[in-house]
Design a protein around this motif. Structure first.
Motif, PDB file in Angstrom:
ATOM      1  N   SER A   1      42.626 -73.512   2.556  1.00  0.00           N
ATOM      2  CA  SER A   1      43.343 -72.525   3.293  1.00  0.00           C
ATOM      3  C   SER A   1      43.821 -71.440   2.427  1.00  0.00           C
ATOM      4  N   TYR A   2      44.349 -70.275   3.162  1.00  0.00           N
ATOM      5  CA  TYR A   2      44.675 -69.071   2.239  1.00  0.00           C
ATOM      6  C   TYR A   2      45.695 -69.392   1.154  1.00  0.00           C
ATOM      7  N   HIS A   3      46.684 -70.496   1.715  1.00  0.00           N
ATOM      8  CA  HIS A   3      47.787 -70.678   0.930  1.00  0.00           C
ATOM      9  C   HIS A   3      47.395 -71.557  -0.074  1.00  0.00           C
ATOM     10  N   ALA A   4      46.372 -72.454  -0.026  1.00  0.00           N
ATOM     11  CA  ALA A   4      46.037 -73.446  -1.018  1.00  0.00           C
ATOM     12  C   ALA A   4      45.388 -72.690  -1.994  1.00  0.00           C
ATOM     13  N   LEU A   5      44.720 -71.653  -1.675  1.00  0.00           N
ATOM     14  CA  LEU A   5      44.129 -70.854  -2.625  1.00  0.00           C
ATOM     15  C   LEU A   5      45.121 -69.986  -3.339  1.00  0.00           C
ATOM     16  N   ALA A   6      46.185 -69.599  -2.980  1.00  0.00           N
ATOM     17  CA  ALA A   6      47.143 -69.133  -3.841  1.00  0.00           C
ATOM     18  C   ALA A   6      47.823 -69.843  -4.696  1.00  0.00           C
ATOM     19  N   ALA A   7      47.967 -71.346  -4.197  1.00  0.00           N
ATOM     20  CA  ALA A   7      48.483 -72.183  -5.081  1.00  0.00           C
ATOM     21  C   ALA A   7      47.719 -72.399  -6.432  1.00  0.00           C
ATOM     22  N   LEU A   8      46.434 -72.517  -6.054  1.00  0.00           N
ATOM     23  CA  LEU A   8      45.376 -72.956  -6.851  1.00  0.00           C
ATOM     24  C   LEU A   8      45.404 -71.626  -7.981  1.00  0.00           C
ATOM     25  N   ASP A   9      45.479 -70.421  -7.651  1.00  0.00           N
ATOM     26  CA  ASP A   9      45.410 -69.210  -8.594  1.00  0.00           C
ATOM     27  C   ASP A   9      46.745 -69.601  -9.426  1.00  0.00           C
ATOM     28  N   ILE A  10      47.915 -69.749  -8.626  1.00  0.00           N
ATOM     29  CA  ILE A  10      49.205 -69.874  -9.796  1.00  0.00           C
ATOM     30  C   ILE A  10      49.001 -71.097 -10.597  1.00  0.00           C
ATOM     31  N   LEU A  11      48.596 -72.274 -10.081  1.00  0.00           N
ATOM     32  CA  LEU A  11      48.513 -73.299 -10.979  1.00  0.00           C
ATOM     33  C   LEU A  11      47.679 -73.036 -12.314  1.00  0.00           C
TER      34      LEU A  11
ATOM     35  N   LEU B   1      57.089 -72.684  -7.885  1.00  0.00           N
ATOM     36  CA  LEU B   1      55.885 -72.322  -7.055  1.00  0.00           C
ATOM     37  C   LEU B   1      56.254 -71.904  -5.711  1.00  0.00           C
ATOM     38  N   VAL B   2      57.344 -72.311  -5.083  1.00  0.00           N
ATOM     39  CA  VAL B   2      57.874 -71.786  -3.950  1.00  0.00           C
ATOM     40  C   VAL B   2      58.378 -70.326  -4.020  1.00  0.00           C
ATOM     41  N   LYS B   3      58.909 -69.977  -4.857  1.00  0.00           N
ATOM     42  CA  LYS B   3      59.529 -68.873  -4.990  1.00  0.00           C
ATOM     43  C   LYS B   3      58.380 -67.385  -5.265  1.00  0.00           C
ATOM     44  N   LEU B   4      57.539 -67.970  -5.906  1.00  0.00           N
ATOM     45  CA  LEU B   4      56.327 -67.034  -6.187  1.00  0.00           C
ATOM     46  C   LEU B   4      55.338 -67.033  -4.749  1.00  0.00           C
TER      47      LEU B   4
ATOM     48  N   PHE C   1      56.503 -67.527  -1.662  1.00  0.00           N
ATOM     49  CA  PHE C   1      57.369 -67.007  -0.476  1.00  0.00           C
ATOM     50  C   PHE C   1      56.942 -68.019   0.676  1.00  0.00           C
ATOM     51  N   LEU C   2      56.958 -69.381   0.424  1.00  0.00           N
ATOM     52  CA  LEU C   2      56.487 -70.348   1.132  1.00  0.00           C
ATOM     53  C   LEU C   2      57.762 -71.591   1.257  1.00  0.00           C
ATOM     54  N   PRO C   3      57.890 -72.252   2.304  1.00  0.00           N
ATOM     55  CA  PRO C   3      58.796 -73.200   2.488  1.00  0.00           C
ATOM     56  C   PRO C   3      58.537 -74.193   1.265  1.00  0.00           C
ATOM     57  N   LYS C   4      59.490 -74.946   0.795  1.00  0.00           N
ATOM     58  CA  LYS C   4      59.206 -76.453  -0.108  1.00  0.00           C
ATOM     59  C   LYS C   4      58.351 -77.273   0.421  1.00  0.00           C
ATOM     60  N   GLN C   5      58.466 -77.541   1.887  1.00  0.00           N
ATOM     61  CA  GLN C   5      57.608 -78.368   2.654  1.00  0.00           C
ATOM     62  C   GLN C   5      56.333 -77.972   2.304  1.00  0.00           C
ATOM     63  N   THR C   6      55.768 -77.042   2.898  1.00  0.00           N
ATOM     64  CA  THR C   6      54.368 -76.252   2.758  1.00  0.00           C
ATOM     65  C   THR C   6      53.989 -76.498   1.381  1.00  0.00           C
ATOM     66  N   VAL C   7      54.683 -76.054   0.519  1.00  0.00           N
ATOM     67  CA  VAL C   7      54.162 -76.063  -0.887  1.00  0.00           C
ATOM     68  C   VAL C   7      54.003 -77.592  -1.276  1.00  0.00           C
TER      69      VAL C   7
ATOM     70  N   ALA D   1      53.187 -79.954   0.694  1.00  0.00           N
ATOM     71  CA  ALA D   1      52.017 -80.539   1.521  1.00  0.00           C
ATOM     72  C   ALA D   1      50.736 -80.122   0.475  1.00  0.00           C
ATOM     73  N   ILE D   2      50.683 -78.751   0.093  1.00  0.00           N
ATOM     74  CA  ILE D   2      49.661 -78.392  -0.490  1.00  0.00           C
ATOM     75  C   ILE D   2      49.285 -78.931  -1.722  1.00  0.00           C
ATOM     76  N   MET D   3      50.267 -79.194  -2.803  1.00  0.00           N
ATOM     77  CA  MET D   3      50.396 -79.990  -3.905  1.00  0.00           C
ATOM     78  C   MET D   3      49.957 -81.507  -3.574  1.00  0.00           C
ATOM     79  N   GLY D   4      50.291 -82.192  -2.525  1.00  0.00           N
ATOM     80  CA  GLY D   4      49.837 -83.525  -2.331  1.00  0.00           C
ATOM     81  C   GLY D   4      48.307 -83.572  -2.087  1.00  0.00           C
ATOM     82  N   GLY D   5      48.020 -82.699  -1.198  1.00  0.00           N
ATOM     83  CA  GLY D   5      46.292 -82.473  -1.099  1.00  0.00           C
ATOM     84  C   GLY D   5      45.885 -82.311  -2.285  1.00  0.00           C
ATOM     85  N   PHE D   6      46.273 -81.370  -3.143  1.00  0.00           N
ATOM     86  CA  PHE D   6      45.398 -81.032  -4.534  1.00  0.00           C
ATOM     87  C   PHE D   6      45.500 -82.519  -5.439  1.00  0.00           C
ATOM     88  N   GLU D   7      46.666 -83.339  -5.362  1.00  0.00           N
ATOM     89  CA  GLU D   7      46.912 -84.481  -6.054  1.00  0.00           C
ATOM     90  C   GLU D   7      45.788 -85.397  -5.440  1.00  0.00           C
TER      91      GLU D   7
END
Length: 160
Positions: free
Chosen positions: A38-48, A60-63, A65-71, A73-79
């Protein structure tokens, strides 16, 4: 240009800007989708990838601009996919530090590397001077918007 015409021109400019933002989201989403993200997962991958020693979920949430729950969920998927992991931060023992696994680092190099190649090709076409000017303008616009929101908040507080 009279006040009415200036207002109409500014509204046209805002409409153009909205289309630009939506188009940018659409283009980055299309790139992400090609890689099963997803667009947001791509952003998380870049930041990581920019934080090889790990990054706190709060940051990560601050960078992003997404809710903690969304971040989360993305991190859980990566794990679950073996791309990321987490550990408790040594500094406070409470915060989670998220980081890429070796498989995640390889994935980051491949996917974000391909994205950066496209971005650099496009940036070369536009030119560094215009890229810098666009950034400066966006920064001024977003700073003004943020200040307007704060002003609204102060007005709301005064009326309570």
């Amino acid at each position: 240009m009279d006040e009415f015409d200036e207002q109409r021109e500014l509204e046209r400019c805002l409409d153009d800007l909205y289309r630009d933002f939506f188009r940018m989201d659409s283009l980055y989403s299309a790139f992400a989708k090609r890689h099963g993200e997803s667009y947001h997962a791509l952003a998380a991958l870049d930041i990581l990838g920019e934080h090889p020693d790990g990054i706190r979920q709060k940051d990560l949430v601050k960078l992003m601009f997404l809710p903690k729950q969304t971040v989360g969920a993305i991190m859980g998927g990566f794990e679950r996919r073996g791309l990321a992991d987490h550990r408790r931060a040594a500094a406070d023992g409470r915060s989670k530090l998220h980081f890429l696994t070796p498989a995640g680092e390889a994935y980051h190099r491949r996917v974000i590397g391909a994205l950066r190649d496209i971005e650099l090709e496009c940036a070369r076409l536009v030119g560094a001077e215009d890229m810098g000017r666009a950034h400066d303008i966006n920064t001024r616009l977003f700073d003004a918007f943020e200040e307007a929101l704060k002003k609204e908040d102060r007005k709301d507080e005064e009326t309570r």
